[in-house]
Design a protein around this motif. Structure first.
Motif, PDB file in Angstrom:
ATOM      1  N   UNK A 198      27.304  50.045  -5.092  1.00 33.77           N
ATOM      2  CA  UNK A 198      28.671  49.576  -4.342  1.00 33.77           C
ATOM      3  C   UNK A 198      29.632  50.015  -5.640  1.00 33.77           C
ATOM      4  N   UNK A 199      29.722  51.506  -5.489  1.00 37.54           N
ATOM      5  CA  UNK A 199      30.697  52.321  -6.421  1.00 37.54           C
ATOM      6  C   UNK A 199      31.951  52.633  -5.660  1.00 37.54           C
ATOM      7  N   UNK A 200      32.090  52.560  -4.542  1.00 41.64           N
ATOM      8  CA  UNK A 200      32.952  53.291  -3.545  1.00 41.64           C
ATOM      9  C   UNK A 200      34.525  52.796  -4.173  1.00 41.64           C
ATOM     10  N   UNK A 201      34.645  51.579  -4.378  1.00 37.16           N
ATOM     11  CA  UNK A 201      35.845  51.048  -4.745  1.00 37.16           C
ATOM     12  C   UNK A 201      36.283  51.622  -6.096  1.00 37.16           C
ATOM     13  N   UNK A 202      35.449  52.192  -6.940  1.00 37.73           N
ATOM     14  CA  UNK A 202      35.395  52.407  -8.232  1.00 37.73           C
ATOM     15  C   UNK A 202      35.779  53.851  -8.493  1.00 37.73           C
ATOM     16  N   UNK A 203      35.500  54.776  -7.408  1.00 42.24           N
ATOM     17  CA  UNK A 203      35.570  56.248  -7.439  1.00 42.24           C
ATOM     18  C   UNK A 203      36.757  56.961  -8.318  1.00 42.24           C
ATOM     19  N   UNK A 204      37.775  56.645  -8.076  1.00 40.16           N
ATOM     20  CA  UNK A 204      38.839  57.250  -8.739  1.00 40.16           C
ATOM     21  C   UNK A 204      39.234  56.638 -10.362  1.00 40.16           C
ATOM     22  N   UNK A 205      38.661  55.550 -10.662  1.00 37.82           N
ATOM     23  CA  UNK A 205      38.928  54.993 -11.825  1.00 37.82           C
ATOM     24  C   UNK A 205      38.329  55.787 -13.161  1.00 37.82           C
ATOM     25  N   UNK A 206      38.927  55.747 -14.106  1.00 39.92           N
ATOM     26  CA  UNK A 206      38.529  56.372 -15.389  1.00 39.92           C
ATOM     27  C   UNK A 206      37.563  55.333 -16.014  1.00 39.92           C
ATOM     28  N   UNK A 207      37.117  55.822 -17.171  1.00 39.95           N
ATOM     29  CA  UNK A 207      35.992  54.929 -17.795  1.00 39.95           C
ATOM     30  C   UNK A 207      36.664  53.725 -18.489  1.00 39.95           C
ATOM     31  N   UNK A 252      30.155  45.909 -17.018  1.00 41.71           N
ATOM     32  CA  UNK A 252      29.132  45.935 -15.875  1.00 41.71           C
ATOM     33  C   UNK A 252      29.182  46.982 -14.974  1.00 41.71           C
ATOM     34  N   UNK A 253      30.614  47.423 -14.554  1.00 40.10           N
ATOM     35  CA  UNK A 253      30.920  48.459 -13.827  1.00 40.10           C
ATOM     36  C   UNK A 253      30.325  49.930 -14.361  1.00 40.10           C
ATOM     37  N   UNK A 254      30.877  49.961 -15.628  1.00 41.32           N
ATOM     38  CA  UNK A 254      30.541  51.222 -16.357  1.00 41.32           C
ATOM     39  C   UNK A 254      28.775  51.394 -16.617  1.00 41.32           C
ATOM     40  N   UNK A 255      28.185  50.482 -16.529  1.00 40.86           N
ATOM     41  CA  UNK A 255      26.676  50.360 -16.483  1.00 40.86           C
ATOM     42  C   UNK A 255      26.230  50.901 -15.133  1.00 40.86           C
ATOM     43  N   UNK A 256      26.771  50.508 -14.403  1.00 37.84           N
ATOM     44  CA  UNK A 256      26.253  50.837 -12.890  1.00 37.84           C
ATOM     45  C   UNK A 256      26.679  52.304 -12.826  1.00 37.84           C
ATOM     46  N   UNK A 257      28.002  52.926 -13.029  1.00 43.66           N
ATOM     47  CA  UNK A 257      28.063  54.261 -12.910  1.00 43.66           C
ATOM     48  C   UNK A 257      27.215  54.965 -13.820  1.00 43.66           C
ATOM     49  N   UNK A 258      26.786  54.553 -15.010  1.00 43.54           N
ATOM     50  CA  UNK A 258      25.745  55.102 -15.814  1.00 43.54           C
ATOM     51  C   UNK A 258      24.419  55.582 -14.867  1.00 43.54           C
ATOM     52  N   UNK A 301      21.227  70.666 -12.627  1.00 45.46           N
ATOM     53  CA  UNK A 301      20.300  71.325 -12.072  1.00 45.46           C
ATOM     54  C   UNK A 301      20.352  71.277 -10.644  1.00 45.46           C
ATOM     55  N   UNK A 302      21.001  72.450 -10.131  1.00 45.22           N
ATOM     56  CA  UNK A 302      21.441  72.500  -8.663  1.00 45.22           C
ATOM     57  C   UNK A 302      20.323  73.184  -8.105  1.00 45.22           C
ATOM     58  N   UNK A 303      19.183  73.500  -8.830  1.00 43.06           N
ATOM     59  CA  UNK A 303      17.978  74.305  -8.230  1.00 43.06           C
ATOM     60  C   UNK A 303      17.071  73.443  -7.491  1.00 43.06           C
ATOM     61  N   UNK A 304      16.862  72.337  -7.754  1.00 42.95           N
ATOM     62  CA  UNK A 304      15.821  71.493  -7.461  1.00 42.95           C
ATOM     63  C   UNK A 304      16.733  70.495  -6.173  1.00 42.95           C
ATOM     64  N   UNK A 305      15.740  69.944  -5.391  1.00 37.33           N
ATOM     65  CA  UNK A 305      15.997  69.210  -4.353  1.00 37.33           C
ATOM     66  C   UNK A 305      16.415  67.873  -4.634  1.00 37.33           C
ATOM     67  N   UNK A 306      17.709  67.368  -4.383  1.00 37.35           N
ATOM     68  CA  UNK A 306      17.970  66.174  -4.782  1.00 37.35           C
ATOM     69  C   UNK A 306      17.060  65.059  -4.058  1.00 37.35           C
ATOM     70  N   UNK A 307      16.490  64.211  -4.875  1.00 36.44           N
ATOM     71  CA  UNK A 307      16.021  62.918  -4.391  1.00 36.44           C
ATOM     72  C   UNK A 307      16.660  61.867  -3.764  1.00 36.44           C
ATOM     73  N   UNK A 308      17.984  61.575  -4.068  1.00 41.50           N
ATOM     74  CA  UNK A 308      18.870  60.642  -3.403  1.00 41.50           C
ATOM     75  C   UNK A 308      20.106  61.435  -3.185  1.00 41.50           C
ATOM     76  N   UNK A 309      21.024  60.931  -1.803  1.00 32.34           N
ATOM     77  CA  UNK A 309      22.280  61.484  -1.570  1.00 32.34           C
ATOM     78  C   UNK A 309      23.196  60.834  -2.543  1.00 32.34           C
ATOM     79  N   UNK A 310      24.454  61.485  -2.457  1.00 34.23           N
ATOM     80  CA  UNK A 310      25.566  60.979  -3.015  1.00 34.23           C
ATOM     81  C   UNK A 310      26.080  59.647  -2.453  1.00 34.23           C
ATOM     82  N   UNK A 311      26.074  59.750  -1.478  1.00 34.54           N
ATOM     83  CA  UNK A 311      26.453  58.303  -0.457  1.00 34.54           C
ATOM     84  C   UNK A 311      25.378  57.374  -0.653  1.00 34.54           C
ATOM     85  N   UNK A 312      24.012  57.525  -0.803  1.00 39.57           N
ATOM     86  CA  UNK A 312      22.906  56.455  -0.959  1.00 39.57           C
ATOM     87  C   UNK A 312      23.308  55.661  -2.136  1.00 39.57           C
ATOM     88  N   UNK A 313      23.484  56.499  -3.290  1.00 42.18           N
ATOM     89  CA  UNK A 313      23.594  55.929  -4.638  1.00 42.18           C
ATOM     90  C   UNK A 313      24.886  55.152  -4.664  1.00 42.18           C
TER      91      UNK A 313
END
Length: 212
Positions: free
Chosen positions: A120-129, A135-141, A103-115
């Motif tokens: 602590x997901x930066x090191x996982x960005x390019x990994x597949x599920x 624990x990593x998968x739950x953080x992504x969820x 839903x790109x019509x509503x204002x985001x509460x949190x920025x992508x960088x903030x989340x």
């Protein structure tokens, strides 16, 4: 504030709930079959109570007498299940960005960088599920749910299936969510020690009814 007063019935199960939530993090404990997950599914709209009323932030989400039933996608409530449900053909970045496109019509509460930083997901960005630990998968969820900008976050036994080491890694992230985000949450668990660690308000559910 969440006001919930309803009854949900099946052939061998009955859940009667009168719940008022005025705290940022509410914990619900109870044995298997006590109605914890059913309660969350009624709040998010996946199940329909037999009768009663559910209100959140002055909006009526369900009212059996007035025949009001707000559909799931309009409730703006995110539900985290026991096991992370990620798109297997997408990497972490794509899974996270998917939530922003819902839903790109509503204002985001949190920025992508903030989340990404918070969880602590930066090191996982390019990994597949399939390349992620439980624990990593739950953080992504959780990150994907937050990027959908919900007004309420529901956590249905989010540490189920994780060993004690992973549980100890994930719990501090929930504490950070509580401390750094202005977002009401309901946390369902079998284990009171998780709620004590999170300094959460607590209620008990037994045989489909709130007992304490």
């Amino acid at each position: 504030m969440l006001n919930c007063d309803f009854q949900y019935c099946m052939s061998d199960f009955e859940l009667q709930v009168k719940l008022e939530m005025q705290t940022q993090l509410l914990g619900i404990v109870g044995a298997s079959g006590s109605g914890k997950s059913t309660l969350l599914k009624c709040l998010v709209g996946l199940l329909e109570p037999q009768h009663g009323v559910i209100k959140f932030q002055h909006q009526t989400l369900f009212d059996s007498e007035q025949q009001i039933k707000v559909p799931v996608h309009q409730r703006n409530i995110a539900l985290i299940f026991q096991h992370a449900l990620l798109f297997p053909h997408m990497n972490v970045l794509q899974n996270l960005r998917y939530a922003e496109k819902l839903d790109n019509t509503k204002e985001s509460k949190f920025s992508f960088e903030q989340i990404v930083d918070l969880l602590e997901l930066k090191s996982l960005i390019q990994r597949k599920a399939h390349q992620l630990s439980g624990g990593e998968a739950q953080r992504v969820s959780i990150g994907r749910a937050l990027l959908s900008s919900p007004d309420l976050l529901l956590l249905d036994e989010p540490l189920t299936g994780l060993d004690s080491r992973l549980k100890q890694q994930i719990l501090p992230f929930f504490k950070r969510l509580k401390a750094e985000l202005d977002l009401p949450m309901i946390y369902v668990t079998h284990h009171c020690d998780e709620l004590i660690y999170l300094n959460a308000s607590r209620i008990s559910l037994d045989n489909g009814k709130i007992t304490a």
